[in-house]
Design a protein around this motif. Sequence first.
Motif, PDB file in Angstrom:
ATOM      1  N   THR A   2       0.838  -1.196   0.000  1.00 61.87           N
ATOM      2  CA  THR A   2       0.000   0.000   0.000  1.00 61.87           C
ATOM      3  C   THR A   2       0.871   1.242   0.000  1.00 61.87           C
ATOM      4  N   VAL A  40      -7.357   5.576  -0.339  1.00 57.23           N
ATOM      5  CA  VAL A  40      -6.925   4.507  -1.233  1.00 57.23           C
ATOM      6  C   VAL A  40      -6.092   3.470  -0.495  1.00 57.23           C
ATOM      7  N   LYS A  43      -8.354   1.215   1.594  1.00 51.30           N
ATOM      8  CA  LYS A  43      -9.153   0.303   0.776  1.00 51.30           C
ATOM      9  C   LYS A  43      -8.299  -0.832   0.202  1.00 51.30           C
ATOM     10  N   GLU A  44      -7.095  -0.502  -0.236  1.00 52.28           N
ATOM     11  CA  GLU A  44      -6.232  -1.530  -0.804  1.00 52.28           C
ATOM     12  C   GLU A  44      -5.813  -2.550   0.254  1.00 52.28           C
ATOM     13  N   LEU A  47      -8.838  -4.763   1.290  1.00 49.02           N
ATOM     14  CA  LEU A  47      -9.109  -5.790   0.290  1.00 49.02           C
ATOM     15  C   LEU A  47      -8.083  -6.908   0.367  1.00 49.02           C
ATOM     16  N   ASP A  48      -6.823  -6.557   0.486  1.00 49.21           N
ATOM     17  CA  ASP A  48      -5.766  -7.573   0.598  1.00 49.21           C
ATOM     18  C   ASP A  48      -5.952  -8.416   1.850  1.00 49.21           C
ATOM     19  N   THR A  94     -12.797   3.442  -8.068  1.00 47.02           N
ATOM     20  CA  THR A  94     -12.667   2.803  -6.752  1.00 47.02           C
ATOM     21  C   THR A  94     -13.844   1.897  -6.430  1.00 47.02           C
ATOM     22  N   GLU A  97     -12.929  -1.323  -8.240  1.00 45.14           N
ATOM     23  CA  GLU A  97     -11.629  -1.851  -7.836  1.00 45.14           C
ATOM     24  C   GLU A  97     -11.549  -2.184  -6.355  1.00 45.14           C
ATOM     25  N   HIS A  98     -12.316  -1.472  -5.532  1.00 42.19           N
ATOM     26  CA  HIS A  98     -12.197  -1.644  -4.078  1.00 42.19           C
ATOM     27  C   HIS A  98     -13.516  -2.041  -3.410  1.00 42.19           C
TER      28      HIS A  98
END
Length: 273
Positions: A2, A40, A43-44, A47-48, A94, A97-98
Amino acid sequence: MTTPSPAQPASTSPPVTLDVADGVATVTFARPEAMNSLDVATKELLLDTLRRVADDDAVRCVVLTGSGRAFCVGQDLKEHVQLLQEDAEQLWRTVAEHYNPVVELIVTMDKPVVAALNGVAAGAGASFALAADLRYAAGSAGLNLAFTAIALSCDSGTSWSLPRLVGPARAKELLYFPRTIPAEEALEMGLVTEVVPDDELGARVDEVARQLAQGPTRAYGAVRRAIAFSSSHSLADSLDLEDEFMRRTGVSADHRAAVQAFLDKERPTFTGR
């Protein structure tokens, strides 16, 4: 990996943390200074982290919670304003993607997901909570479907989860006239499972999560998938899926253990297999 949010100073602390113990994975929003809003980087990493726990057979229950005064207040509006000025296309990507994959993981992973609402949950944060199987709220917590307050449609699965909990008419009311719904009122509406005193939330959620983590994980996964499927499919298709899931769980080690325990007049010990 991230990267720091362009709207926030770099920090050595991750915006989402993960703790795994006794089969329970606790995923915590860890930006209390920003009310756990979603930039961002958050969110990344969220998700991971959810992908990791979904794929980890040692994890048999997932708890989603926040730190500080909020559970999660949704999109980071400071970053939102900056991206709106600099790269609006990235801003709207986003959702795909998220937000969408996060909610899909919460709803479909083959293990129970519990939301522990330590404080206010707004926008996408409220949507994440509504996507969970169970929601335990501190007495001071609240829910706010804040999307139209900033002239946006709903996202993060709200159009799917909210009507299933309160019905289409009430869902439209809550989205048209957003407000913070206190925990007790949310309980009356069916938006939360249980309300507990603030200082007892952690212990209550830990009790529930450990019980679920010691249960028949494959059966829980099948049940949550079957319920999600039946809401948008015919009776015939739902019966076919029930047949498939019954066959899958019927050959599991946990089913055999449960049957043997019944014959032995003992409590079964489940392994999640």
